[in-house]
Scaffold this active site. Structure first.
Site, PDB file in Angstrom:
ATOM      1  N   ASP A  53      54.043  16.835  51.976  1.00 35.26           N
ATOM      2  CA  ASP A  53      53.658  18.251  52.001  1.00 35.26           C
ATOM      3  C   ASP A  53      53.906  18.777  53.422  1.00 35.26           C
ATOM      4  OD1 ASP A  53      52.414  20.643  51.233  1.00 35.26           O
ATOM      5  OD2 ASP A  53      50.405  19.884  51.572  1.00 35.26           O
TER       6      ASP A  53
ATOM      7  N   PHE B 147      49.884  23.714  44.343  1.00 34.33           N
ATOM      8  CA  PHE B 147      49.047  22.516  44.404  1.00 34.33           C
ATOM      9  C   PHE B 147      49.114  21.814  43.050  1.00 34.33           C
ATOM     10  CE2 PHE B 147      45.255  19.928  44.345  1.00 34.33           C
ATOM     11  CZ  PHE B 147      45.315  19.349  45.608  1.00 34.33           C
TER      12      PHE B 147
ATOM     13  N   ARG C 127      43.705  12.474  38.157  1.00 32.41           N
ATOM     14  CA  ARG C 127      44.683  11.449  38.546  1.00 32.41           C
ATOM     15  C   ARG C 127      45.307  10.777  37.327  1.00 32.41           C
ATOM     16  NH1 ARG C 127      44.284  10.522  44.104  1.00 32.41           N
ATOM     17  NH2 ARG C 127      42.219  10.686  45.006  1.00 32.41           N
TER      18      ARG C 127
ATOM     19  N   GLU D 281      55.074   7.167  48.640  1.00 34.36           N
ATOM     20  CA  GLU D 281      54.151   8.314  48.708  1.00 34.36           C
ATOM     21  C   GLU D 281      54.205   9.109  47.407  1.00 34.36           C
ATOM     22  OE1 GLU D 281      51.762   9.739  49.812  1.00 34.36           O
ATOM     23  OE2 GLU D 281      51.718  10.105  51.964  1.00 34.36           O
ATOM     24  N   ASP D 282      53.114   9.765  47.090  1.00 34.89           N
ATOM     25  CA  ASP D 282      53.105  10.658  45.938  1.00 34.89           C
ATOM     26  C   ASP D 282      53.811  11.974  46.277  1.00 34.89           C
ATOM     27  OD1 ASP D 282      51.141  11.394  47.760  1.00 34.89           O
ATOM     28  OD2 ASP D 282      49.507  11.453  46.315  1.00 34.89           O
TER      29      ASP D 282
END
Ligand code: 5GP
Length: 174
Positions: free
Chosen positions: A101, A150, A163, A97-98
């Site tokens: 959250d 964020f 990205r 996963e990046d």
């Protein structure tokens, strides 16, 4: 309104941590059937670097997931947009996963994969924002814990942009 990106994690800091994670995973999965499950789209850059830092004959598969719209808030609904190409029965699955959250995406994927009889399922995430957790999830291999901002870059987007940034940064409106 213009935007500027303030660096949170440099390209060098990320590269050094990814190398460490790769070594850790190599040691842990030496006698196993490792399959990296890359959660698209945000994890594609991290996964490409991580896979090359792991010195094992691993498999790679991709899973398309949508949990955010165009903005920065989770919808709370995890939608599979593209499933794995192969069964994972008896595989040692490592979900890549990046960012974790709220934890909703990982919790959902863990539940989904367990129904497919893998030998094991663990999680590797580049980033974790514990301040926003809504469900508790275990991140077995973690790059960095970050504050509640964020972030974009290194695969992560804001409305599909940024990205391709080689570092992780925070969007600031000027
Ligand atoms: P969770 O289900 O844990 O709330 O969210 C996981 C997904 O939300 C991540 O894979 C990522 O796509 C998105 N996400 C969460 N936080 C951020 C962030 O700070 N920046 C970006 N670009 N996406 C995020």
């Amino acid at each position: 309104m213009s935007e500027r990106i303030v660096t949170m994690l440099s390209q060098e800091a990320i590269a050094a941590r990814v190398k460490e994670l790769g070594a850790e995973i190599t040691a842990a999965y030496r006698d196993k059937n490792l399959t990296l499950v890359v959660v698209l789209k945000g994890s594609f850059v991290f996964a490409a670097d991580l896979a090359r830092a792991i010195d094992l004959p691993l498999r790679i598969d991709f899973l398309g997931v949508r949990s955010y719209g165009e903005g920065t808030e989770t919808s709370g609904v995890v939608q599979i947009t593209q499933d794995l190409s192969k069964p994972i029965a008896n595989e040692d699955v490592l979900i890549v996963e990046d960012i974790v959250d709220t934890g909703l995406t990982i919790a959902h994927l863990m539940d989904l994969f367990r129904t497919r009889n893998p030998h094991s399922v663990k999680v590797c995430s580049l980033l974790h924002k514990p301040a926003r957790a809504r469900v508790s999830v275990q991140v077995d291999y973690l790059g960095f814990t970050i504050e509640d901002k964020f972030v974009v870059g290194y695969g992560l987007d804001f409305g599909e942009r940024y990205r391709n940034l080689p570092f992780i940064g925070v969007v600031e409106r000027a």
